[in-house]
Scaffold this active site. Structure first.
Site, PDB file in Angstrom:
ATOM      1  N   SER A 249       0.854  -1.179   0.000  1.00 37.77           N
ATOM      2  CA  SER A 249       0.000   0.000   0.000  1.00 37.77           C
ATOM      3  C   SER A 249       0.896   1.238   0.000  1.00 37.77           C
ATOM      4  O   SER A 249       2.125   1.133   0.027  1.00 37.77           O
ATOM      5  CB  SER A 249      -0.896   0.012   1.244  1.00 37.77           C
ATOM      6  OG  SER A 249      -0.104   0.096   2.423  1.00 37.77           O
ATOM      7  N   LYS A 250       0.275   2.408  -0.012  1.00 32.73           N
ATOM      8  CA  LYS A 250       1.068   3.644  -0.044  1.00 32.73           C
ATOM      9  C   LYS A 250       1.968   3.779   1.171  1.00 32.73           C
ATOM     10  O   LYS A 250       3.063   4.328   1.096  1.00 32.73           O
ATOM     11  CB  LYS A 250       0.147   4.861  -0.157  1.00 32.73           C
ATOM     12  CG  LYS A 250      -0.471   5.024  -1.532  1.00 32.73           C
ATOM     13  CD  LYS A 250      -1.238   6.318  -1.650  1.00 32.73           C
ATOM     14  CE  LYS A 250      -1.789   6.502  -3.057  1.00 32.73           C
ATOM     15  NZ  LYS A 250      -2.536   7.767  -3.200  1.00 32.73           N
TER      16      LYS A 250
END
Length: 481
Positions: A249-250
């Site tokens: 994920s980010k």
């Protein structure tokens, strides 16, 4: 049904085919890199296609971001970029061909029919598999003027086998694969049809992509067979996870390639790091791109998901910064200035005369920098304007006694030749010994006066970079404040 094996003597044609719905994310960059390396290693061709059929989600800014990201990574492709949307008529013709040969059929299931099938599957707690009654009905039974889709008449018996270059032999029972839609009711092609037609027409021999497309390989193999075309060789690579093993994920680093450029990473370092996320050559960690081209093969890709680790990326980047030439680092750092906060002011300082000093500072800066941002930040003293602004720690170093000492040191430094780090250190050491002082007690106030901070490259390197006039002027600014 099995795929036809491509002769190992055939120069491969591979492609990277992103959807322009956003930036070139790190997983996509690795897929592009694997394809590019395989083409380079085997004397093949690397093509680029933009899968832009979803007009609502796609945008030109995203296309530009993808092209810019690939260009920055130095992954060059052959020929023009292919737009999938522009080939809609070709995709439709292929569906009509499947229809004419009996490998597809018109399906008049309504949205309500589909919802009823979905509800029935949920009630029976089984996966939804569309079994359209229109597969075997006569066209004359269809309601006049009713909208329809074109579905693949997939085999119901037997199995579809993918001899994957990474995942091995993967068997799909045909009874579990439903009749996927080829053309929607509005006449637009679906992803699986468009991909097959484009890959065939582009001459793609090897499809290297994420393992999340493995089921698509079975569906696409059935379309290839229906059209009478050879099935390419597949290689489905593992996904990238975060350090905790969760989906990337980010917060883990699932950022666009442009974000890594803005953070000061070098493309060669990112290439080296990305290829090691899933591919290996013994215990080698630092592998220059030329060596990657010599060594790369699909056999080196593992099945397990790779874990993204910023610390390893930073360590690799630091290595490549140390290996880079000073001129190259200067050029890259200057090119990065428009992308960082305060970069415009630094660019003005370079134009006003700081350029020579910045170049001179790079040899000492690159030894302690993990990124280009570190390099630029470490050169803050080069860009600083007199009188310098002191941070709190530096201000504490410059009490009355320290300023008096600096006045004496400045007098001893005036006119010495050559003005280089070795001579400056020898002079300051002699001063410290003559005054019964430790070198650190002298160097720290000097550093504060010269840089406005207590952390910097070696203070004598700082003085050599600034030159005699600027160094003495900064010292005397503090003496007379």
């Amino acid at each position: 049904m099995t795929e036809k094996q491509i002769s190992p003597l055939t120069p491969p044609v591979v492609r990277f085919a992103p959807s322009p719905t956003g930036y070139l994310h790190i997983g996509g960059a690795r897929t592009a890199l694997f394809n590019w390396l395989y083409a380079k290693a085997k004397g093949g061709t690397f093509l680029l296609r933009i899968e832009d059929t979803d007009r609502e989600r796609n945008n030109e800014a995203a296309v530009s971001a993808i092209l810019d990201g690939l260009t920055w990574l130095e992954l060059d492709w052959a020929g023009e970029v292919v737009s999938q949307f522009s080939r809609a008529a070709v995709h439709k013709a292929a569906a009509e061909r499947l229809l004419a040969s009996g490998h597809a059929y018109r399906c008049f299931l309504t949205q309500q029919d589909l919802e009823d099938l979905r509800a029935q599957a949920e009630a029976e707690k089984r996966p939804l598999a569309i079994r359209s009654p229109w597969r075997d009905k006569k066209l004359s039974d269809a309601p006049a003027g009713a909208p329809f889709t074109i579905r693949l008449k997939a085999p119901r018996e037997g199995e579809t086998v993918i001899e994957d270059r990474v995942q091995g032999r993967v068997v799909f029972q045909n009874k579990d694969l439903d009749d996927l839609i080829l053309l929607r009711s509005d006449g637009t092609p679906t992803y699986n049809l468009a991909v097959v037609v484009d890959d065939h027409d582009m001459g793609v021999t090897h499809i290297i992509r994420g393992v999340d497309h493995l089921t698509n390989a079975a569906r696409q193999a059935q379309i290839y067979t229906g059209l009478g075309w050879d099935v390419p060789s597949f290689a489905h690579v593992p996904l990238i996870h975060g350090p905790d093993g969760a989906k990337l994920s980010k917060r883990h680093g699932a950022l666009g390639v442009e974000a890594y450029r803005a953070m000061g990473y070098l493309p060669e370092a990112l290439r080296n790091y990305l290829v090691r996320l899933g591919w290996s050559h013994g215990d080698d960690e630092i592998i220059p791109t030329a060596q990657l081209v010599d060594w790369f093969d699909l056999d080196g890709i593992g099945k397990s998901a790779a874990r993204f680790d910023f610390a390893k990326l930073e360590a690799l980047n630091a290595h490549y910064i140390r290996q880079a030439t000073d001129d190259d680092l200067f050029t890259r750092a200057v090119a990065l200035l428009p992308e960082i906060a305060g970069g415009d002011q630094l660019a003005k300082a370079l134009a006003a005369g700081a350029s020579t000093r910045f170049r001179a500072a790079i040899p000492s800066l690159k030894e302690r920098s993990k990124t280009l941002l570190d390099l630029i930040s470490g050169a803050g003293y080069v860009f600083a304007e007199r009188p310098l602004t002191m941070d709190d720690k530096a201000a504490k170093q410059l009490d009355a006694d320290a300023r008096a000492m600096i006045a004496k040191i400045a007098a001893s430094l005036a006119g010495i030749t050559p003005w280089d780090a070795a001579t400056l250190e020898a002079t300051v050491r002699s001063f410290a010994e003559a005054n019964d002082l430790k070198l650190g007690k002298v160097a720290q106030p000097l550093r504060a006066a010269l840089t406005g901070a207590t952390v910097s490259p070696p203070v004598f390197d700082v003085m050599a970079v600034l030159g005699e006039e600027e160094s003495l002027a900064r010292l005397m600014d503090q003496v007379h404040r």
